[in-house]
Motif scaffolding. Structure first.
Motif, PDB file in Angstrom:
ATOM      1  N   TYR A   1       1.030  -1.158   0.090  1.00 40.98           N
ATOM      2  CA  TYR A   1      -0.308   0.031   0.417  1.00 40.98           C
ATOM      3  C   TYR A   1       0.791   2.092  -0.131  1.00 40.98           C
ATOM      4  CZ  TYR A   1      -2.889  -3.153   1.529  1.00 40.98           C
ATOM      5  OH  TYR A   1      -4.089  -4.906   1.153  1.00 40.98           O
TER       6      TYR A   1
ATOM      7  N   ASN B   1      -6.870   3.007   6.144  1.00 37.35           N
ATOM      8  CA  ASN B   1      -7.922   2.155   6.008  1.00 37.35           C
ATOM      9  C   ASN B   1      -7.033   0.771   4.905  1.00 37.35           C
ATOM     10  OD1 ASN B   1      -9.940   4.175   7.286  1.00 37.35           O
ATOM     11  ND2 ASN B   1      -9.286   5.761   5.028  1.00 37.35           N
TER      12      ASN B   1
ATOM     13  N   PRO C   1      -7.268  -2.791   4.233  1.00 38.16           N
ATOM     14  CA  PRO C   1      -6.506  -2.995   2.783  1.00 38.16           C
ATOM     15  C   PRO C   1      -7.517  -2.047   1.425  1.00 38.16           C
ATOM     16  CG  PRO C   1      -8.225  -3.937   3.444  1.00 38.16           C
ATOM     17  CD  PRO C   1      -8.418  -3.638   4.745  1.00 38.16           C
ATOM     18  N   ASN C   2      -8.170  -1.110   2.339  1.00 34.72           N
ATOM     19  CA  ASN C   2      -8.979  -0.080   1.260  1.00 34.72           C
ATOM     20  C   ASN C   2      -8.067   0.755   0.974  1.00 34.72           C
ATOM     21  OD1 ASN C   2     -11.134  -1.964   1.061  1.00 34.72           O
ATOM     22  ND2 ASN C   2     -12.171  -1.120   3.320  1.00 34.72           N
ATOM     23  N   GLU C   3      -6.976   1.242   0.344  1.00 37.84           N
ATOM     24  CA  GLU C   3      -5.796   1.842   0.500  1.00 37.84           C
ATOM     25  C   GLU C   3      -5.860   1.347  -1.092  1.00 37.84           C
ATOM     26  OE1 GLU C   3      -5.355   4.957   1.889  1.00 37.84           O
ATOM     27  OE2 GLU C   3      -5.892   4.414   4.226  1.00 37.84           O
TER      28      GLU C   3
ATOM     29  N   ARG D   1      -2.701   1.191  -3.760  1.00 39.97           N
ATOM     30  CA  ARG D   1      -1.212   0.177  -3.571  1.00 39.97           C
ATOM     31  C   ARG D   1      -0.401   1.060  -4.401  1.00 39.97           C
ATOM     32  NH1 ARG D   1      -1.298  -5.985  -3.257  1.00 39.97           N
ATOM     33  NH2 ARG D   1      -2.732  -6.108  -2.286  1.00 39.97           N
TER      34      ARG D   1
ATOM     35  N   ASP E   1      -2.850   5.587  -7.977  1.00 40.43           N
ATOM     36  CA  ASP E   1      -3.396   4.743  -8.651  1.00 40.43           C
ATOM     37  C   ASP E   1      -3.992   5.064 -10.433  1.00 40.43           C
ATOM     38  OD1 ASP E   1      -4.968   1.963  -9.217  1.00 40.43           O
ATOM     39  OD2 ASP E   1      -6.398   3.260  -9.117  1.00 40.43           O
TER      40      ASP E   1
END
Length: 399
Positions: A292, A299, A301-303, A305, A371
Motif C-alpha cells: 500500500y 484504511n 486494505p482499502n488503500e 497500492r 492509482d
C-alpha cells in the motif's frame, strides 16, 4: 480436518503455487517493447507546450502527461529505452534512447535541484554504461560537479529541495539516497575522490538521522544549515510524520545497497538488510508483496497500492541478494514481486498509452497521481527484469 484447516491448507498451496511460477522473460520483454512502441506513437500526440516537454510521466484524466527536462522524472523514459536496448540488442531502441537522452543534457548544469541522479544518471549513466561514449561521460562528470554544489559540510548532506522554505531551512529527503550513484560513479570515472567523500558523508548523515528503531524512515529531515543540527522530522508524501511511506522504504533499501556496491562498507549492507526485513516482515505487506502507498495508511486494505515502490524494492533486492547469505530469500521475494507485477499490475497490450505498469501512487496527501501509471515504475520494473535475467544466466547483476 475441519473447515478452517482445509482453508488454511488451500491458501498455503495457492501461495506456494504462485511463488513457484516463473517469469516468462521473453514474453515480458516483448510486452514491454509493444507498449513502448505505442508510447513513442503517443508522445507526438500529447500536449507539448510548444515543444518544451520531453518525457512521459503519467496519465491525467486518461491523457498522456509529458514533462520538461527539469522535472525529476524526465530521465526515466530515456533509461527505459536503454534497458530495452540492453535486453534486446535491437539498434532501434538504441537510437530512440540516444534521441530521448539528448533532451536531458541541459540539466547537467541545473543546480536548483538535487534530482541530478534521477535525471542524468538514469539517462546518460545508462548510456555510458552500455556504449562507453565519451560525451556521455563528460555529461555525467558535469552533472556530478553541479550536484556537489548542493552539499553542505556543516550538515554533512546534499540539500534536497529549494522550495518549501517556509517549512524547512535545509531539507533532506530519503529519496536523495539514489542520487549518490552519480557521485560514486564520477569518482570511479575520474579518480577525483571529492565526489565519493560527499556521497559517503551524505549516506552517513542519513543513516544517523533518518531511521527509527524499527528501520522505518522519516521522509524529510530538516537541518539547521549553520550548525547541522536536526530541527524537524517530517513527511511530505507519507500518511503522517510517524508513518512508513512505502516508496521511502524502497528508496532506503535501494540506496544503501548501491552504497555498499561502491564502498563495501558492511554498515551499509546491514542497513539495507534491516530495511528489507522491515518491509518483508511487515504485517501490512500484502500477499502479492506490492505495498500500500504507506505501510501505516489508516484504511488498509482499502488503500491504493504503489507498484512503483514494489518495482524499486524488487530491483534493490536483486542486487542485495548478491551480497548476502540471504540471497535465496531476497531472490525469491524479488522474483515474486515481478511475477505479481506482470500478472496483476500490468496494462494489456495497446492500453495505457504505452505505459507498462498501472496502479502506482505518486503523492496521496496532495491528491496527486493516485492509482495511475508512473514512468519510474516502468523504469525500475525493466531494471529489475534485466537484473533478474542476468542473475538467472549466472552473470553479474549489473553489466
Amino acid at each position: 480436518m475441519n473447515i478452517k484447516q482445509i482453508l488454511t491448507v488451500a491458501i498455503t498451496i495457492t501461495t506456494l503455487s504462485s511463488c513457484t511460477q516463473k517469469l516468462h522473460f521473453q514474453k515480458e520483454v516483448s510486452h514491454a517493447e509493444t507498449q513502448t512502441k505505442l508510447m513513442l506513437q503517443e508522445i507526438p500526440k500529447a500536449e507539448n507546450n510548444g515543444g518544451s516537454l520531453v518525457s512521459p510521466r503519467t496519465l491525467e484524466n486518461g491523457e498522456l502527461k509529458l514533462v520538461a527536462s527539469k522535472d525529476w522524472t524526465s530521465g526515466f523514459f530515456p533509461g527505459q529505452l536503454w534497458y530495452l536496448y540492453e535486453l534486446t540488442k535491437n539498434d532501434k531502441w538504441k537510437q530512440e534512447a540516444i534521441k530521448y537522452t539528448a533532451f536531458i543534457e541541459q540539466e547537467k548544469t541545473n543546480g536548483k535541484t538535487h534530482d541530478m541522479g534521477f535525471k542524468v544518471y538514469c539517462s546518460f549513466g545508462n548510456a555510458y554504461r552500455l556504449t562507453k561514449n565519451v560525451h556521455d561521460k563528460e555529461v555525467i562528470m558535469q552533472a556530478a560537479k553541479t550536484l556537489a554544489t548542493r552539499y553542505n559540510p556543516k550538515v554533512g548532506a546534499i540539500r534536497s529541495w529549494d522550495h518549501n522554505a517556509d517549512k524547512w531551512d535545509f531539507p533532506v529527503i530519503i529519496d536523495n539516497m539514489l542520487n549518490l550513484e552519480l557521485l560514486f560513479e564520477a569518482t570511479k570515472l575520474s579518480g577525483d575522490s571529492s565526489f565519493y567523500k560527499i556521497a559517503v558523508n551524505h549516506a552517513n548523515t542519513t543513516l544517523k538521522n533518518h531511521f527509527r528503531k524499527d528501520f522505518s524512515t522519516w521522509h524529510v529531515i530538516g537541518y539547521n544549515p549553520e550548525t547541522g543540527a536536526v530541527e524537524k522530522k517530517n513527511t511530505h508524501q507519507g500518511y503522517s510524520d510517524a508513518s512508513a511511506w512505502a516508496r521511502g522504504q524502497a528508496w532506503a533499501i535501494y540506496g544503501y545497497t548501491l552504497c555498499y556496491r561502491y564502498t563495501k562498507n558492511p554498515v551499509y549492507l546491514k542497513q539495507a538488510q534491516n530495511v528489507a526485513s522491515f518491509i518483508l516482515n511487515h504485517k501490512n505487506l500484502p500477499e502479492d508483496l506490492v505495498p500500500y502507498w504507506d505501510f501505516d495508511a489508516p484504511n488498509i486494505p482499502n488503500e491504493p497500492r504503489d507498484a512503483s515502490a514494489a518495482a524499486v524494492i524488487a530491483s534493490g533486492l536483486l542486487e542485495l541478494s548478491t551480497y548476502t547469505s540471504f540471497s535465496n530469500e531476497y531472490l525469491e521475494k524479488a522474483n515474486r514481486i515481478l511475477i505479481y507485477l506482470t500478472s496483476k499490475y500490468r496494462f494489456k497490450e495497446g492500453e495505457g498509452k504505452g505505459f507498462i505498469l498501472n496502479h502506482s501512487t505518486g503523492s496521496k496527501p496532495h491528491n496527486g497521481e493516485i492509482d495511475v501509471p508512473l514512468s519510474y515504475a516502468d523504469y525500475y520494473y525493466l531494471e529489475a527484469l534485466t537484473r533478474s535475467n542476468r542473475l538467472k544466466n549466472k552473470q553479474t547483476v549489473i553489466q
